[in-house]
Design an enzyme around this catalytic site. Structure first.
Site, PDB file in Angstrom:
ATOM      1  N   HIS A  80     -15.261   8.766  -5.294  1.00  0.00           N
ATOM      2  CA  HIS A  80     -15.047   7.324  -5.404  1.00  0.00           C
ATOM      3  C   HIS A  80     -13.612   7.078  -4.933  1.00  0.00           C
ATOM      4  CE1 HIS A  80     -17.799   8.171  -8.813  1.00  0.00           C
ATOM      5  NE2 HIS A  80     -18.258   6.944  -8.690  1.00  0.00           N
ATOM      6  N   ASP A 140     -11.091   7.852  -7.566  1.00  0.00           N
ATOM      7  CA  ASP A 140     -10.856   9.260  -7.930  1.00  0.00           C
ATOM      8  C   ASP A 140      -9.676   9.838  -7.171  1.00  0.00           C
ATOM      9  OD1 ASP A 140     -13.359   9.003  -9.118  1.00  0.00           O
ATOM     10  OD2 ASP A 140     -14.394   9.922  -7.423  1.00  0.00           O
ATOM     11  N   GLU A 188     -28.383   4.726  -5.885  1.00  0.00           N
ATOM     12  CA  GLU A 188     -28.622   5.706  -6.951  1.00  0.00           C
ATOM     13  C   GLU A 188     -29.176   5.002  -8.186  1.00  0.00           C
ATOM     14  OE1 GLU A 188     -25.309   8.420  -7.624  1.00  0.00           O
ATOM     15  OE2 GLU A 188     -25.825   8.491  -9.754  1.00  0.00           O
ATOM     16  N   ASP A 197     -28.151  13.958  -7.007  1.00  0.00           N
ATOM     17  CA  ASP A 197     -27.065  14.259  -7.927  1.00  0.00           C
ATOM     18  C   ASP A 197     -27.616  15.275  -8.917  1.00  0.00           C
ATOM     19  OD1 ASP A 197     -25.141  12.757  -6.767  1.00  0.00           O
ATOM     20  OD2 ASP A 197     -24.862  11.349  -8.425  1.00  0.00           O
ATOM     21  N   ASP A 202     -24.396  14.356 -18.173  1.00  0.00           N
ATOM     22  CA  ASP A 202     -23.899  14.952 -16.922  1.00  0.00           C
ATOM     23  C   ASP A 202     -23.540  16.428 -17.074  1.00  0.00           C
ATOM     24  OD1 ASP A 202     -24.186  12.657 -15.407  1.00  0.00           O
ATOM     25  OD2 ASP A 202     -22.133  11.963 -15.759  1.00  0.00           O
ATOM     26  N   ASP A 207     -23.072  16.177  -9.845  1.00  0.00           N
ATOM     27  CA  ASP A 207     -22.510  15.074 -10.626  1.00  0.00           C
ATOM     28  C   ASP A 207     -22.505  15.563 -12.078  1.00  0.00           C
ATOM     29  OD1 ASP A 207     -21.618  12.724 -11.609  1.00  0.00           O
ATOM     30  OD2 ASP A 207     -23.194  11.468 -10.776  1.00  0.00           O
TER      31      ASP A 207
HETATM   32  C1  XLS Z   1     -23.005   7.469 -13.097  1.00  0.00           C
HETATM   33  C2  XLS Z   1     -23.302   7.861 -11.733  1.00  0.00           C
HETATM   34  C3  XLS Z   1     -22.085   7.965 -10.838  1.00  0.00           C
HETATM   35  C4  XLS Z   1     -22.503   7.917  -9.398  1.00  0.00           C
HETATM   36  C5  XLS Z   1     -21.409   7.599  -8.454  1.00  0.00           C
HETATM   37  O1  XLS Z   1     -23.813   7.607 -13.989  1.00  0.00           O
HETATM   38  O2  XLS Z   1     -24.025   9.046 -11.750  1.00  0.00           O
HETATM   39  O3  XLS Z   1     -21.354   9.095 -11.132  1.00  0.00           O
HETATM   40  O4  XLS Z   1     -23.101   9.108  -9.008  1.00  0.00           O
HETATM   41  O5  XLS Z   1     -20.841   6.371  -8.694  1.00  0.00           O
HETATM   42 NI    NI Z   2     -24.520  10.160 -10.066  1.00  0.00          NI
HETATM   43 NI    NI Z   3     -24.853   9.613 -13.723  1.00  0.00          NI
END
Ligand code: XLS
Ligand code: NI
Ligand code: NI
Length: 438
Positions: free
Chosen positions: A100, A103, A231, A295, A308, A338
């Site tokens: 991002h 980041d 996503e 991801d 995550d 991710d």
């Molecule tokens: C959040 C998302 C984020 C996206 C990118 O839950 O997974 O990390 O992958 O913005």
């Molecule tokens: Ni993600």
């Molecule tokens: Ni996520």
């Protein structure tokens, strides 16, 4: 170059019998699987936010992570993180990263300052990319952390916020283009709602479509060739996220005639939050020609949020790679971790070990899935299960040469129905056997 992760060497493949936590047991980058190198099937990517920016904070406590750049601030911190990121990826043999805007560079006090900061750090990243050959899988913007996005970005009731978010996406897309990124991701951070008492859902969805459509036009304008990806996620941070799941997003894209301009980035933990399996979401995307990227992570069965975690579940990885192979791969997409280490796994070597186990899990998943497909065990069973549609009345149904009157007449003659067993447990046994021996 100063080494930041001291004491950790390049991670090598040592094979399944290795007990070295800092070695690959299954991931053997150059190994050929079904005519393609393992690394080209998997196209692993490092997530900049979890790996470099995240410090292990949770709602109850501060950062815990011991990192070589701790104590630095501002642009110095950002630059040190670039060094650390490229050292980590090089040592792990990871060829892509995802980021991002927020980041990689400090927010600054104005939009202008934010963009200037980005330009400075992007130059450093560009250098590192040249030096190492590491590439960008995708970029995105963070239009959810800052308080200005409290009511959403493209779906905010405040048009100034819509404009601000557009400026951010414009810049993030330019950066991704400059870094040779092969995709660009839209995760609808706060695109959703808390209560319909204050929400005009119709306007918000129309605005989201307007936003995405302008993003596509800008991509065309600057000649950015990357694939645009959405996503899906059902909840968190908002109670109801508009990009709920794959089918929901596909329906949305079709309503606004955007279906040829976007594909999907499927995240395992988002699938389970939506009450689906990871494989389900991948399959929905695949059969609609929209499986773009992944991801890779996993949730916790007992927790209802996006934990995550690094993917270690071999069963899910097999079924995920099964879908990827049936999709003939993901290119230009890949497998972005991710994922973040647990708050208590605060040492730098924990980070390496986490990536290793994630990469090994998917490498093994690939090997098993490839065997399942080349032996055709599941596919043969499934196609045989539907054989009644290849001749007779079934054929007439699929050819569109019958109607309700003819079907009713047919049913009158064939009302003693014989079904066959679905053999679920037998098939589960087959999958287990392939996992044991592949
Ligand atoms: C959040 C998302 C984020 C996206 C990118 O839950 O997974 O990390 O992958 O913005
Ligand atoms: Ni993600
Ligand atoms: Ni996520």
């Amino acid at each position: 170059m100063i080494e930041l992760f001291k004491g950790i060497n390049k991670i090598e493949y040592e094979g399944p019998d290795s007990t070295n936590p800092l070695a690959f047991k299954y991931y053997n980058a150059e190994k050929l699987v079904a005519g393609r190198k393992m690394k080209d099937h998997l196209r692993f990517a490092m997530s900049y936010w979890h790996t470099m920016t995240g410090g292990g904070q949770d709602p109850f406590g501060n950062a815990t992570m011991q990192r070589p750049y701790n104590g630095l601030e501002g642009l110095e911190l950002s630059k040190a993180r670039v060094d650390a990121a490229f050292e980590l990826m090089s040592k792990l043999g990871i060829e892509y990263f995802c980021f991002h805007d927020l980041d990689i560079a400090p927010e600054g006090n104005s939009l202008k300052e934010k963009f200037d900061n980005l330009d400075i750090v992007v130059e450093v990243i560009e250098e590192k990319m040249k030096e190492t050959g590491i590439k960008c899988l995708w970029g995105t913007t963070n239009a959810f952390s800052h308080p200005r996005f409290m009511h959403g970005a493209a779906t905010s009731p405040n048009a100034d916020v819509f404009a601000f978010a557009a400026a951010q996406v414009k810049k993030a897309m330019e950066i991704t283009h400059r870094l040779g990124g092969v995709n660009y991701v839209f995760w609808g951070g706060r695109e959703g709602y808390e209560t319909l008492l204050n929400t005009d859902m119709e306007t918000e969805l129309d605005n989201m479509a307007r936003f995405l459509s302008m993003a596509y036009d800008y991509k065309q304008k600057i000649g950015f060739k990357g694939q645009l990806l959405i996503e899906p996620k059902p909840k968190e941070p908002t109670k109801h996220q508009y990009d709920y799941d794959a089918m929901n997003v596909i329906g949305f894209l079709r309503k606004y005639n955007l279906q040829d301009k976007f594909k999907l980035n499927i995240e395992a933990n988002h699938a389970t939050l939506a009450g689906h399996t990871f494989q389900h979401e991948l399959a929905v995307a695949r059969i609609n020609g929209m499986l773009g990227s992944i991801d890779a992570n996993q949730g916790d069965m007992l927790l209802g949020w996006d934990t995550d975690q690094f993917p270690t579940n071999i069963y899910d990885a097999v079924l995920a790679m099964y879908e990827v192979l049936k999709n003939d791969g993901l290119t230009p997409g890949g497998l972005n971790f991710d994922a973040k280490v647990r708050r208590g796994s605060y040492q730098p070597d924990d980070l390496f070990i986490a990536y290793i186990v994630g990469m090994d899990t998917f490498a093994k998943g690939l090997l098993v899935a490839e065997k399942l497909i080349s032996d055709g065990v599941l596919e043969d069973f499934v196609s045989n299960r539907y054989r009644s549609y290849s001749s007779g009345i079934g054929r007439e149904i699929t050819d569109g040469t019958t109607d309700f009157e003819k079907l009713a007449a047919y049913a009158m003659e064939h009302d003693q129905i014989h079904n066959e067993s679905g053999r679920q447990e037998m098939l589960e046994d087959i999958v287990n056997r392939y996992i044991y021996r592949s």
